[in-house]
Design a protein around this motif. Structure first.
Motif, PDB file in Angstrom:
ATOM      1  N   GLN A 124       0.854  -1.183   0.000  1.00 27.56           N
ATOM      2  CA  GLN A 124       0.000   0.000   0.000  1.00 27.56           C
ATOM      3  C   GLN A 124       0.889   1.231   0.000  1.00 27.56           C
ATOM      4  OE1 GLN A 124      -2.745  -0.562   3.328  1.00 27.56           O
ATOM      5  NE2 GLN A 124      -4.383  -0.812   1.845  1.00 27.56           N
TER       6      GLN A 124
ATOM      7  N   GLU B  30      -6.397  -8.768  -2.626  1.00 28.66           N
ATOM      8  CA  GLU B  30      -6.978  -7.539  -3.167  1.00 28.66           C
ATOM      9  C   GLU B  30      -6.163  -6.920  -4.298  1.00 28.66           C
ATOM     10  OE1 GLU B  30      -8.050  -3.004  -1.719  1.00 28.66           O
ATOM     11  OE2 GLU B  30      -8.194  -4.638  -0.263  1.00 28.66           O
TER      12      GLU B  30
ATOM     13  N   LEU C  49      -7.465  -6.612  -8.211  1.00 32.38           N
ATOM     14  CA  LEU C  49      -7.615  -5.300  -8.847  1.00 32.38           C
ATOM     15  C   LEU C  49      -6.714  -5.165 -10.074  1.00 32.38           C
ATOM     16  CD1 LEU C  49      -7.777  -3.001  -5.674  1.00 32.38           C
ATOM     17  CD2 LEU C  49      -9.675  -3.742  -7.133  1.00 32.38           C
TER      18      LEU C  49
ATOM     19  N   SER D 287      -2.701   6.548  -0.738  1.00 32.72           N
ATOM     20  CA  SER D 287      -3.977   6.381  -0.056  1.00 32.72           C
ATOM     21  C   SER D 287      -4.156   4.936   0.381  1.00 32.72           C
ATOM     22  CB  SER D 287      -5.135   6.795  -0.970  1.00 32.72           C
ATOM     23  OG  SER D 287      -5.244   5.913  -2.059  1.00 32.72           O
ATOM     24  N   ALA D 288      -5.145   4.725   1.256  1.00 35.29           N
ATOM     25  CA  ALA D 288      -5.390   3.385   1.792  1.00 35.29           C
ATOM     26  C   ALA D 288      -5.839   2.414   0.705  1.00 35.29           C
ATOM     27  CB  ALA D 288      -6.436   3.460   2.899  1.00 35.29           C
ATOM     28  N   ASP D 289      -6.396   2.935  -0.407  1.00 33.80           N
ATOM     29  CA  ASP D 289      -6.902   2.082  -1.487  1.00 33.80           C
ATOM     30  C   ASP D 289      -5.918   1.970  -2.645  1.00 33.80           C
ATOM     31  OD1 ASP D 289      -9.299   1.709  -0.099  1.00 33.80           O
ATOM     32  OD2 ASP D 289     -10.147   3.539  -0.946  1.00 33.80           O
ATOM     33  N   SER D 290      -4.712   2.502  -2.480  1.00 31.32           N
ATOM     34  CA  SER D 290      -3.751   2.519  -3.574  1.00 31.32           C
ATOM     35  C   SER D 290      -2.660   1.481  -3.334  1.00 31.32           C
ATOM     36  CB  SER D 290      -3.120   3.916  -3.693  1.00 31.32           C
ATOM     37  OG  SER D 290      -2.158   3.949  -4.719  1.00 31.32           O
ATOM     38  N   TRP D 291      -2.364   0.694  -4.376  1.00 32.23           N
ATOM     39  CA  TRP D 291      -1.332  -0.344  -4.291  1.00 32.23           C
ATOM     40  C   TRP D 291      -0.239  -0.049  -5.302  1.00 32.23           C
ATOM     41  CZ3 TRP D 291      -1.555  -4.015  -0.520  1.00 32.23           C
ATOM     42  CH2 TRP D 291      -2.793  -4.184   0.119  1.00 32.23           C
TER      43      TRP D 291
END
Length: 263
Positions: free
Chosen positions: A22, A81, A85, A25-29
């Motif tokens: 990560q 996850e 994605l 942001s928390a949703d970014s990999w």
């Protein structure tokens, strides 16, 4: 999808291991490579050259790169996850908007008219084809349900779910079109006679007018669930249909966020 425990993660990672971490942001990999292992802590060099420190259990192993991803994500060596994605994004980039996870079909809204994916020519291909034989498609799901209904002589259900603007209504229409193609009937002697599928589709705008709202992602959002029942006779021909609505989101009547609109 659960993360490995700390000891399992340490055992998996060595210097040079390709991982997802990560970043931002928390949703970014972000993709990276392990440069140093210190107990259950890792130093990871991201693709841009920046080095970050992460715990081993927070660094997910990368799947082998494939040009178009995989059609069924159960075939991925690592199912987590960022792997899911990445696979969906890779396929979406080449207009492969459908992907399987076993018997589940994931559809990513293209927000474009991909005419080559639909129509009679595609229905002909998926008609009575074994599930998984052809590329993932909503027609394959509809055909599997229809064939199972004929085989077992029992009702079948298809659940279409997703967030606002995901394309649930359009997907439902595609399923109904395929079922009408498989079991449609129109009396050609009566020019005013319409197929059941046509009547169901034409009733949608009227029904939606009583419960549609505006959300951040969708200017014409169906704020209630719809249960569409299509009946077939013993010959597999459509004999009737019914639409029921449920799960009206009452909270949107009394609490509306800007720029959303209630019913």
């Amino acid at each position: 999808m659960s993360a490995p425990d700390a000891q399992e993660a340490v055992d998996l990672h060595t210097t040079g291991t390709k991982v997802w971490v990560q970043h931002g942001s928390a949703d970014s990999w972000a993709k990276g490579e392990v440069s140093r292992v210190d107990g259950d802590n890792l130093a990871v060099v991201l693709e841009g050259g920046k080095e970050v420190a992460v715990r081993a259990e927070e660094a997910h192993m990368q799947n082998p790169d494939t040009a178009k991803g995989v059609e069924d994500m159960t075939a991925l060596p690592y199912l987590h996850e960022p792997g899911v994605l990445w696979n969906l994004q890779t396929r979406y980039a080449v207009d492969d908007i459908y992907t399987y996870t076993g018997s589940i079909l994931i559809a990513v809204n293209p927000f474009a008219n991909l005419v080559h994916l639909y129509g009679t020519h595609m229905m002909d291909q998926y008609r009575a084809a074994d599930f998984g034989e052809l590329s993932p498609h909503v027609y394959a799901i509809a055909d599997a349900a229809y064939q199972q209904m004929r085989k077992e002589n029992r009702g079948q259900s298809i659940l279409v779910s997703g967030e606002s603007g995901a394309g649930k209504t359009e997907t439902s229409k595609l399923i109904m079109k395929y079922l009408a193609y498989m079991g449609g009937y129109v009396d050609v002697g009566d020019p005013n006679n319409r197929s059941v599928e046509e009547q169901v589709l034409e009733s949608n705008p009227l029904l939606e007018a009583f419960g549609n709202a505006k959300t951040v992602r969708n200017n014409n959002s169906s704020r209630f669930g719809k249960y569409v029942e299509i009946n077939f006779n013993a010959a597999g021909v459509i004999s009737g249909a019914a639409i029921r609505t449920y799960l009206l989101e009452r909270s949107r009547v009394v609490s509306v966020n800007d720029p959303e609109r209630n019913y």
